[in-house]
Write a protein that holds these residues in place. Structure first.
Motif, short mmCIF file in Angstrom:
data_model
loop_
_atom_site.label_atom_id
_atom_site.label_comp_id
_atom_site.label_asym_id
_atom_site.label_seq_id
_atom_site.Cartn_x
_atom_site.Cartn_y
_atom_site.Cartn_z
N PHE A 47 -2.67 -14.97 10.27
CA PHE A 47 -3.11 -13.35 10.48
C PHE A 47 -3.95 -12.69 9.44
CE2 PHE A 47 1.11 -13.62 8.65
CZ PHE A 47 1.05 -12.46 7.79
N ILE A 48 -4.57 -11.55 9.86
CA ILE A 48 -5.41 -10.89 8.88
C ILE A 48 -4.96 -9.38 8.82
CG2 ILE A 48 -7.67 -10.37 8.22
CD1 ILE A 48 -8.67 -12.85 9.75
N THR A 49 -4.58 -8.91 7.67
CA THR A 49 -4.18 -7.63 7.54
C THR A 49 -5.52 -7.07 7.13
OG1 THR A 49 -3.55 -7.93 5.29
CG2 THR A 49 -1.82 -8.23 7.15
N ALA A 50 -5.40 -5.37 6.98
CA ALA A 50 -6.48 -4.86 6.82
C ALA A 50 -7.21 -4.96 5.31
CB ALA A 50 -6.42 -3.27 6.84
N PRO A 51 -6.34 -5.03 4.46
CA PRO A 51 -6.69 -5.37 3.04
C PRO A 51 -7.49 -6.45 3.08
CG PRO A 51 -4.51 -4.74 2.68
CD PRO A 51 -4.71 -4.91 4.40
N GLU A 52 -7.19 -7.79 3.79
CA GLU A 52 -7.78 -8.96 3.88
C GLU A 52 -9.30 -8.79 4.27
OE1 GLU A 52 -6.63 -11.83 2.38
OE2 GLU A 52 -4.73 -11.07 2.11
N VAL A 53 -9.53 -8.02 5.20
CA VAL A 53 -10.89 -7.63 5.84
C VAL A 53 -11.94 -6.93 4.88
CG1 VAL A 53 -12.05 -6.51 8.02
CG2 VAL A 53 -9.78 -7.76 8.24
N ALA A 54 -11.51 -6.08 4.40
CA ALA A 54 -12.39 -5.16 3.43
C ALA A 54 -11.66 -4.47 2.39
CB ALA A 54 -13.49 -4.59 4.26
N PRO A 55 -11.93 -4.23 1.39
CA PRO A 55 -11.32 -3.07 0.26
C PRO A 55 -11.16 -2.00 0.65
CG PRO A 55 -13.53 -3.73 -0.62
CD PRO A 55 -13.41 -4.63 0.86
N VAL A 56 -11.99 -1.16 1.62
CA VAL A 56 -11.79 0.09 1.99
C VAL A 56 -10.30 0.75 2.45
CG1 VAL A 56 -12.49 -0.23 4.38
CG2 VAL A 56 -13.19 2.03 3.22
N PHE A 57 -9.51 0.02 3.02
CA PHE A 57 -8.37 0.37 3.23
C PHE A 57 -7.55 0.54 1.84
CE2 PHE A 57 -3.87 -0.62 3.98
CZ PHE A 57 -3.37 0.46 4.74
N SER A 58 -7.66 -0.41 1.17
CA SER A 58 -6.79 -0.39 -0.34
C SER A 58 -7.21 0.60 -1.18
CB SER A 58 -7.10 -1.75 -0.83
OG SER A 58 -6.48 -2.78 0.03
N ARG A 59 -8.78 0.99 -0.96
CA ARG A 59 -9.53 1.97 -1.92
C ARG A 59 -8.73 3.30 -1.28
NH1 ARG A 59 -15.19 0.47 -1.88
NH2 ARG A 59 -15.55 2.51 -2.69
#
Length: 197
Positions: A47-59
C-alpha cells in the motif's frame, strides 16, 4: 505464523483474545505482517500512504507542529508508527526550514524491521539531523510537544466485543474447521469494567 498462533491458543485453553491474535498476526518477531521483512510501503509494497506519494502532506503536518512547538517554547515530536521513515525525514527537513526543530524527534514503532528502514531513510535524507532522533519501546511517561500518527490506528491491536441481550461478550479467536474463526465468550472482568466505565 499459523502454528505459533495455534500454539498460543492451545496454551490459553483453545482461544485467544482478538487483540492477542491481531498482535501476533502483525508483530510476531520474524513472522508477523510488519515484522517479517517484506516491503509494505510504496510502489513495490502492499500500500501507499500520503507521505510516500509526495512530501507535501508531511510538510503541512510539519507546519502545524512548528506552530505548536513555537507556542510551547520548544518541545519534542513523537511519531507513532513511522512506517518507512519518509514522513519523519520530510517533517524534520521542513521543521529545519521553519526554524522550529524539535529538541527530539521520537519514534515509537514496535517493528525492528521498520526501525531499521526508518534509520536508513533518515540517514540518507537528513543525516545532519539524525542525532535528534530517538526510538522508543513504549509511550513516554511525560511529553511536552506534539504527537503525530498517520495511518497507524488500523495497525494497533484492539479488543472486540458485542452487547447481546444486555451482556458484554468478548469476540475471541479460535481454530475451527481448518481456519481461524471468531467466537463469542463472556467478557473478562477487566474488559467488562473498561466497557462499563
Amino acid at each position: 505464523l499459523v502454528e505459533r498462533i495455534r500454539a498460543a491458543m492451545d496454551d490459553a485453553g483453545g482461544r485467544i483474545a482478538f487483540s492477542r491474535f491481531m498482535e501476533m498476526a502483525l508483530y510476531e518477531p520474524g513472522l508477523g505482517y510488519y515484522s517479517a521483512g517484506a516491503r509494505k510501503f510504496g510502489a513495490s509494497g502492499d500500500f501507499i500512504t500520503a507521505p510516500e506519494v509526495a512530501p507535501v502532506f508531511s510538510r503541512c503536518v510539519a507546519a502545524q507542529c512548528a506552530e505548536v512547538l513555537q507556542s510551547l517554547g520548544g518541545g519534542d515530536v513523537l511519531e507513532l508508527g513511522a512506517g518507512s521513515g519518509v514522513m519523519a525525514a520530510a517533517m524534520l527537513a521542513e521543521l529545519e526550514v521553519l526554524q522550529s526543530l524539535p529538541a527530539r524527534y521520537l519514534i515509537l514503532d514496535v517493528s525492528a524491521d521498520l526501525r531499521e528502514r526508518q534509520l536508513e531513510t533518515l540517514a540518507s535524507a537528513v543525516p545532519h539531523l539524525l542525532e535528534r532522533v530517538r526510538w522508543l519501546d513504549r509511550l513516554p511517561d511525560r511529553l511536552a510537544g506534539v504527537v503525530v500518527a498517520n495511518e497507524v490506528l488500523d495497525a494497533m491491536p484492539v479488543e472486540r466485543f458485542v452487547l447481546r441481550d444486555g451482556f458484554i461478550r468478548s469476540l475471541d479467536v479460535e481454530w475451527r474447521a481448518g481456519r481461524f474463526d471468531c467466537v463469542e465468550s463472556p467478557a473478562a472482568p477487566d474488559l467488562r469494567g473498561r466497557i462499563e466505565r
